[in-house]
Design an enzyme around this catalytic site. Sequence first.
Site, PDB file in Angstrom:
ATOM      1  N   HIS A 188     -20.879  12.031  -9.147  1.00 27.73           N
ATOM      2  CA  HIS A 188     -20.471  13.143  -8.276  1.00 27.73           C
ATOM      3  C   HIS A 188     -19.368  12.758  -7.296  1.00 27.73           C
ATOM      4  O   HIS A 188     -18.708  13.625  -6.746  1.00 27.73           O
ATOM      5  CB  HIS A 188     -21.682  13.803  -7.601  1.00 27.73           C
ATOM      6  N   HIS A 250     -20.261   4.969  -7.950  1.00 28.17           N
ATOM      7  CA  HIS A 250     -19.425   5.735  -7.017  1.00 28.17           C
ATOM      8  C   HIS A 250     -18.241   4.912  -6.490  1.00 28.17           C
ATOM      9  O   HIS A 250     -17.093   5.349  -6.565  1.00 28.17           O
ATOM     10  CB  HIS A 250     -20.254   6.215  -5.821  1.00 28.17           C
ATOM     11  N   ARG A 464     -24.943  -2.556  11.707  1.00 33.23           N
ATOM     12  CA  ARG A 464     -23.790  -2.626  10.800  1.00 33.23           C
ATOM     13  C   ARG A 464     -24.108  -3.451   9.552  1.00 33.23           C
ATOM     14  O   ARG A 464     -23.228  -3.749   8.763  1.00 33.23           O
ATOM     15  CB  ARG A 464     -22.621  -3.299  11.515  1.00 33.23           C
TER      16      ARG A 464
HETATM   17  C1  BG6 Z   1     -26.578   9.257  -4.930  1.00 37.38           C
HETATM   18  C2  BG6 Z   1     -27.473   8.110  -4.599  1.00 37.38           C
HETATM   19  O1  BG6 Z   1     -25.930   9.028  -6.151  1.00 37.38           O
HETATM   20  O2  BG6 Z   1     -25.607   9.409  -3.908  1.00 37.38           O
HETATM   21  C3  BG6 Z   1     -28.135   8.314  -3.235  1.00 37.38           C
HETATM   22  O3  BG6 Z   1     -28.471   7.985  -5.604  1.00 37.38           O
HETATM   23  C4  BG6 Z   1     -27.113   8.620  -2.185  1.00 37.38           C
HETATM   24  O4  BG6 Z   1     -28.881   7.175  -2.884  1.00 37.38           O
HETATM   25  C5  BG6 Z   1     -26.157   9.713  -2.635  1.00 37.38           C
HETATM   26  O5  BG6 Z   1     -27.799   9.040  -1.020  1.00 37.38           O
HETATM   27  C6  BG6 Z   1     -24.997   9.866  -1.667  1.00 37.38           C
HETATM   28  O6  BG6 Z   1     -24.218  10.960  -2.008  1.00 37.38           O
HETATM   29  P1  BG6 Z   1     -23.275  11.661  -0.919  1.00 37.38           P
HETATM   30  O7  BG6 Z   1     -22.512  12.667  -1.688  1.00 37.38           O
HETATM   31  O8  BG6 Z   1     -24.183  12.225   0.121  1.00 37.38           O
HETATM   32  O9  BG6 Z   1     -22.414  10.568  -0.362  1.00 37.38           O
END
Ligand code: BG6
Length: 484
Positions: A188, A250, A464
């Site tokens: 995402h 990510h 931190r």
């Molecule tokens: C997800 C993780 O993919 O992304 C989570 O599994 C995390 O642990 C989340 O909290 C964070 O997404 P965003 O969009 O809030 O940065």
Amino acid sequence: VSETGSLAIIVLGASGDLAKKKTFPALFHLYHQGFLNPDEVHIFGYARSKISDEELREKIRGYLVDERKASDKAEALSKFLKLIKYVSGPYDSEEGFKRLDEAISEHEISKKTSEGSSRRLFYLALPPSVYPPVSKMIKAWCTNKSDLGGWTRIVVEKPFGKDLESAEQLSSQIGALFDEPQIYRIDHYLGKELVQNMLVLRFANRLFLPLWNRDNIANVQIVFREDFGTEGRGGYFDEYGIIRDIIQNHLLQVLCLVAMEKPISLKPEHIRDEKVKVLQSVIPIKDEEVVLGQYEGYRDDPTVPNDSNTPTFATTILRIDNERWEGVPFILKAGKAMSSKKADIRIQFKDVPGDIFKCQNQGRNEFVIRLQPSEAMYMKLTVKQPGLEMQTVQSELDLSYKQRYQDVSIPEAYERLILDTIKGDQQHFVRRDELKAAWEIFTPLLHRIDKGEVKSIPYKQGSRGPAEADQLLKKAGYTQTHGY
Ligand code: BG6
């Protein structure tokens, strides 16, 4: 959306956390903005619990708290909920998937605009352990059978496996059933506004072209922080840890967009070809360029073992062995239960040679892209301190999206990505060879962590992270600038 015809969106795992937090809200927002035509679309929930259509609708209404309150959305929400049907069954049951197929076929016949074509989008909001049986069932019983056009696509979520071997096994199992253009692996982060802006920024601005390389850039940081812990997800999280949860997917995807060469066109395959090349140029991670942390109190979760070494924080340095980036550390840092919630990309430039102002210790030029919250891009520059004296000071050229684009609401990542799956645009999805290359980078380190050979250092919640991480950054050549 260019194609027309009946469109069935099937959410498998309809009562799970992902469906509740992301999938259904994104579908509703697409509907509300006119991207899902009620004359064509039907949404199906499939899960094990035996509930009625009405019960699922009420559950979804419960998830959309803000929408319920907004008077302009309340009516649309009621209409949207009417488009939802529910089918219950196990994830490996022929009988269940036959019933699901019947329900979809009935919908296709009922849609006057369909002209016989059938578009079927299966969204697997499920744990990966059930991907193989579910994909088998979809393939056997629920694919598009119309001669008049349409398609069948499946959307899968991370984690795609736990290491190179398990990911490859999963890819082979799904790949034996569906072709690559039918498989949408969601990350995402690729749907976030400022991540999607990255290629425009780099390749549509003359300013950056000559600077974006080892001659000018000292280091790159890609940082993710959350100010909360695993909150009820301890059991899941402990099996994966922060590297598998955030960094391997990510942050690595963001790194690809920062580091890749210019693709020959904007075609998804051309872009993904360049991303793969970056990943394949990353050299093995050294243990001395890794700091792991675990926040104090993490093991209090009853689903987490008392002796868990699972990192909830990690800083790792990746090195890209190519002409553009040799010698430039890419510092990937992610942590839970930290002092703030933030994700940004920080590109730090080298010192000015022959600095006549003697202002170097005031800080280097830095270009920061804040992915969230409050999307922004700003550039740290040294300027003359206004006034009679000749003093220098660090200041910022600031493009804050809230101020600059006041009337534009920034879409949620999931809305954008689901719309792409309907349009058939795979640019912002992870290709199989990309996934493999991403696992190749992290698997040896992950195996060492799993064996306890690299230890997590405790850190305080709301901090931190371990001090060792800041020391590693310093060693890698990161110079702290004012206001950081
Ligand atoms: C997800 C993780 O993919 O992304 C989570 O599994 C995390 O642990 C989340 O909290 C964070 O997404 P965003 O969009 O809030 O940065």
